[in-house]
Design an enzyme around this catalytic site. Structure first.
Site, PDB file in Angstrom:
ATOM      1  N   ASP A  87       0.414   4.336   1.942  1.00 34.64           N
ATOM      2  CA  ASP A  87       0.874   4.851   3.220  1.00 34.64           C
ATOM      3  C   ASP A  87       2.118   3.664   3.123  1.00 34.64           C
ATOM      4  OD1 ASP A  87      -1.345   2.985   3.666  1.00 34.64           O
ATOM      5  OD2 ASP A  87      -1.212   2.507   5.863  1.00 34.64           O
ATOM      6  N   GLU A  88       3.042   4.066   4.092  1.00 33.18           N
ATOM      7  CA  GLU A  88       4.003   3.739   4.449  1.00 33.18           C
ATOM      8  C   GLU A  88       5.028   2.359   3.384  1.00 33.18           C
ATOM      9  OE1 GLU A  88       3.476   2.559   8.900  1.00 33.18           O
ATOM     10  OE2 GLU A  88       1.699   0.930   7.383  1.00 33.18           O
TER      11      GLU A  88
ATOM     12  N   TRP B 113      -6.951  -1.222  13.934  1.00 29.21           N
ATOM     13  CA  TRP B 113      -6.289  -2.230  13.131  1.00 29.21           C
ATOM     14  C   TRP B 113      -6.367  -2.654  14.232  1.00 29.21           C
ATOM     15  CZ3 TRP B 113      -4.879  -0.250   8.138  1.00 29.21           C
ATOM     16  CH2 TRP B 113      -5.141   1.097   8.812  1.00 29.21           C
TER      17      TRP B 113
ATOM     18  N   ARG C 183      -5.847  -7.912   8.695  1.00 33.70           N
ATOM     19  CA  ARG C 183      -5.183  -8.478   9.545  1.00 33.70           C
ATOM     20  C   ARG C 183      -6.174  -9.634  10.016  1.00 33.70           C
ATOM     21  NH1 ARG C 183      -2.939  -3.762   9.436  1.00 33.70           N
ATOM     22  NH2 ARG C 183      -0.783  -3.925   8.484  1.00 33.70           N
TER      23      ARG C 183
ATOM     24  N   TYR D  53      -6.114   6.035  16.918  1.00 30.35           N
ATOM     25  CA  TYR D  53      -5.930   3.892  17.028  1.00 30.35           C
ATOM     26  C   TYR D  53      -6.943   3.394  17.633  1.00 30.35           C
ATOM     27  CZ  TYR D  53      -4.039   4.966  12.881  1.00 30.35           C
ATOM     28  OH  TYR D  53      -3.662   5.148  10.946  1.00 30.35           O
TER      29      TYR D  53
ATOM     30  N   GLU E  92      -4.294  -6.237  13.962  1.00 32.34           N
ATOM     31  CA  GLU E  92      -3.001  -6.967  14.710  1.00 32.34           C
ATOM     32  C   GLU E  92      -3.200  -8.066  15.691  1.00 32.34           C
ATOM     33  OE1 GLU E  92      -2.824  -3.817  13.136  1.00 32.34           O
ATOM     34  OE2 GLU E  92      -0.937  -3.969  12.158  1.00 32.34           O
TER      35      GLU E  92
ATOM     36  N   ASP F 173      -4.550  -5.879   2.452  1.00 32.05           N
ATOM     37  CA  ASP F 173      -3.159  -5.563   3.269  1.00 32.05           C
ATOM     38  C   ASP F 173      -2.588  -6.606   2.691  1.00 32.05           C
ATOM     39  OD1 ASP F 173      -1.662  -4.097   5.226  1.00 32.05           O
ATOM     40  OD2 ASP F 173      -2.735  -3.474   5.007  1.00 32.05           O
TER      41      ASP F 173
ATOM     42  N   HIS G  22       2.194  -2.208   0.901  1.00 31.71           N
ATOM     43  CA  HIS G  22       1.040  -3.295   1.806  1.00 31.71           C
ATOM     44  C   HIS G  22       0.002  -3.815   0.799  1.00 31.71           C
ATOM     45  CE1 HIS G  22       0.572  -1.753   5.799  1.00 31.71           C
ATOM     46  NE2 HIS G  22       0.946  -0.434   5.204  1.00 31.71           N
TER      47      HIS G  22
ATOM     48  N   TRP H 119      -3.164  10.471   9.585  1.00 38.12           N
ATOM     49  CA  TRP H 119      -2.962   9.520  10.618  1.00 38.12           C
ATOM     50  C   TRP H 119      -2.037   9.651  11.445  1.00 38.12           C
ATOM     51  CZ3 TRP H 119       0.711   5.488  10.903  1.00 38.12           C
ATOM     52  CH2 TRP H 119       1.587   5.222   9.483  1.00 38.12           C
TER      53      TRP H 119
HETATM   54  C1  ACM Z   1      -1.832   3.094   8.776  1.00 36.59           C
HETATM   55  O1  ACM Z   1      -1.625   3.861   9.832  1.00 36.59           O
HETATM   56  N1  ACM Z   1      -0.760   3.176   7.822  1.00 36.59           N
HETATM   57  C2  ACM Z   1      -2.373   4.187   8.400  1.00 36.59           C
END
Ligand code: ACM
Length: 540
Positions: A328-329, A471, A163, A420, A473, A192, A262, A395
């Site tokens: 993930d996601e 993270w 990010r 986090y 962002e 990502d 991602h 997570w």
């Molecule tokens: C995550 O926070 N998507 C691993």
């Protein structure tokens, strides 16, 4: 009679002195600290550091560099047989990895004996924490005897460089901060939707096209958009340099290549790898998972070949045991809407999209295990079934970590609600950060129970440690990265290192004030939210 009384009194005084807790500023709290006398040993210019053998020569240089750089006191690394020295001994005795004993004696100086070279390194870190937190203060070391070892084998910090990009110089600083907290795994989130930041010889296009986006939002999402190209990546030479730098500090680097979601940076480079191969694509310009925009990898022979080549090369670049595949996601709607994907699933007997996700992860796992390594994935990789050998990084809620351990997986706790660090420490802090109205105070990080009571003894042994995540962002600068990790990284360090029965929040809160002087010494920013929102005089 009088003599007996005096002797008893003297014995009593000596015992109560021994029993009195010894106040120090060591973070993480060692397993055992005993004040062994009333004397002090003065570290001074030219105090020799002697080593048992070459395996701890780096540790001697590291200590000399620290005292010179931060306190203006150069020590001597020329081997002598002097008393009044700092003696580093690698006992190589097969004891707990990273364990050590440290003694300070007014006459003999300092002796650090590690079970291995890592233990010597951690002993050096403890010695550093017995030193003043400011230059100019004469370093008088108290006579102590410390016996210490880590609670968990995995003590990690993560950094998202996709990010926002951070130069190698900062990555090394981050690694140094970790080392000073006896943390031992650096999880490097290299790819990502927004960028691909690792140079690979098998697909040079990934960094030529996938490492830059056209602009970004600033301010809280959806924020304002600015059309300034934004990019950067690490060359293989830089990566090898970072890996070596970390290894010297007893830290293993875990690369994360996030698939099968991602992946927009891959798809910006190779749109044909998506479920909509005819549409051109861009690296994502904003944050979050957008079903509508962020496509995922399609199950085609070219994509599986891509994954084989990419993960093979990544395995060669990173000598550590663990390779992280993300997982993930992943937005399943793209697979649901793709005729070709559905046909693939029918042909291979894959019953739903969760199982397809597993199919991808299994493919990567085979590649990684073929190179003698172990795969790590975020906890969604459990969804469609995954073999026991995959380590799970939890997570989401702790229940997914419990599920991982109950199904036989080694598990690393990294629950967003406790670790986090991109979530603001105090929700009242006006700085922009993740987490909406939530805050993640240091006390919560400190008190998070890493091993759930509800697991059986055997399952509990599968919880191999914990990790803090950053993270990026809302972390566009290095100062903000430091501001968000400190002081919570210090709380995490004590949570993963110190024996559970020795953890003591009140004592930690007292120590952390001293720790902020160390952050200042290192030139690191930190959040003062804890000090502003608590009456810290009660901890002093
Ligand atoms: C995550 O926070 N998507 C691993």
């Amino acid at each position: 009679m009088r003599t007996i009384c005096v002797a008893v009194l003297a014995l009593f005084t000596a015992l109560s002195m021994l029993a009195k807790p010894f106040e120090h500023g060591i973070i993480p709290e060692p397993a055992e600290v005993v004040k062994s006398g009333e004397g002090t040993f003065r570290l001074q210019r030219g105090t020799p550091i002697t080593v048992s053998d070459n395996s701890v020569a780096f540790e001697a240089r590291y200590l000399a560099d620290y005292t010179d750089r931060y306190l203006g006191i150069p020590l001597s690394t020329a081997q002598t047989s002097a008393k009044q020295a700092v003696t580093l001994v690698n006992a190589n005795n097969g004891g707990t990895p990273g364990g050590y004993r440290l003694t300070v004696d007014a006459g003999d100086g300092v002796r650090i004996e590690g079970n291995d070279a890592t233990g010597v390194f951690y002993g050096v870190q403890t010695l550093i924490q017995l030193l003043p937190t400011r230059a100019g203060v004469v370093p008088l070391l108290p006579e102590v005897s410390i016996n210490d070892y880590p609670r968990f084998g995995y003590r990690g910090m993560h950094l998202d460089v996709a990010r926002h990009f951070f130069p190698v110089e900062f990555i090394k600083k981050y690694i140094d901060y970790m080392a000073m907290h006896k943390l031992n795994y650096f999880h490097w989130h290299l790819t990502d939707d927004q960028a691909w930041r690792i140079e690979l010889k098998c697909y040079p296009e990934l960094t030529q096209r996938g490492s830059e986006r056209e602009g970004e939002i600033f301010g809280l999402y959806p924020g304002k958009y600015q059309e300034l190209p934004y990019g950067g990546y690490y060359t293989q030479e830089q990566i090898k340099d970072v890996v070596q730098y970390a290894a010297e500090r007893h830290i293993t680097v875990i690369p994360e290549i996030d698939i099968p979601g991602h992946c927009m940076a891959v798809l910006a480079t190779f749109p044909q790898f998506s479920t909509t191969p005819d549409e051109t694509k861009k690296c994502a310009l904003t944050w979050g998972i957008f079903n509508k925009f962020n496509n995922v990898l399609a199950p085609t022979p070219e994509v599986f070949e891509f994954l084989t080549k990419v993960f093979s090369e990544v395995c060669e670049l990173f000598p550590g045991q663990y390779i992280h595949t993300g997982g993930d996601e992943c937005a399943k709607k793209w697979w649901q809407e793709s005729d070709l994907t559905q046909k693939f699933m029918r042909k291979h007997g894959i019953e739903d999209e969760k199982a397809l996700q597993s199919y991808f992860v299994h493919h990567v796992q085979k590649v990684v295990e073929g190179k003698g390594k172990t795969l790590v994935g975020w906890d969604e990789v459990l969804q469609g079934g995954i073999s026991e050998d995959c380590v799970i990084m939890n997570w989401r809620q702790p229940k997914h970590g419990r599920e991982a351990a109950r199904t036989g997986h080694k598990t690393i706790s990294s629950c967003s609600g406790w670790s986090y660090f991109n979530i603001k420490e105090s929700r009242r802090d006006p700085v922009i950060g993740a987490g909406g109205q939530r805050g993640l105070p240091m006390e919560k990080v400190y008190k998070f129970q890493i091993v759930p009571d509800s697991l059986t003894n055997e399952e509990q042994k599968l919880i191999i440690g914990a990790q803090g995540c950053l993270w990026s962002e809302y972390i566009p600068t290095t100062w903000k990265a430091e501001y968000f990790v400190f002081p919570r990284m210090s709380a995490l360090a004590e949570n993963v290192w110190t024996p559970e029965e020795k953890k003591d929040w009140e004592n930690f809160a007292r120590k952390v004030e001293r720790q902020t002087e160390r952050y200042d010494l290192w030139g690191a920013r930190y959040s003062d939210a804890f000090f502003r929102t608590n009456d810290i005089s009660r901890y002093r």
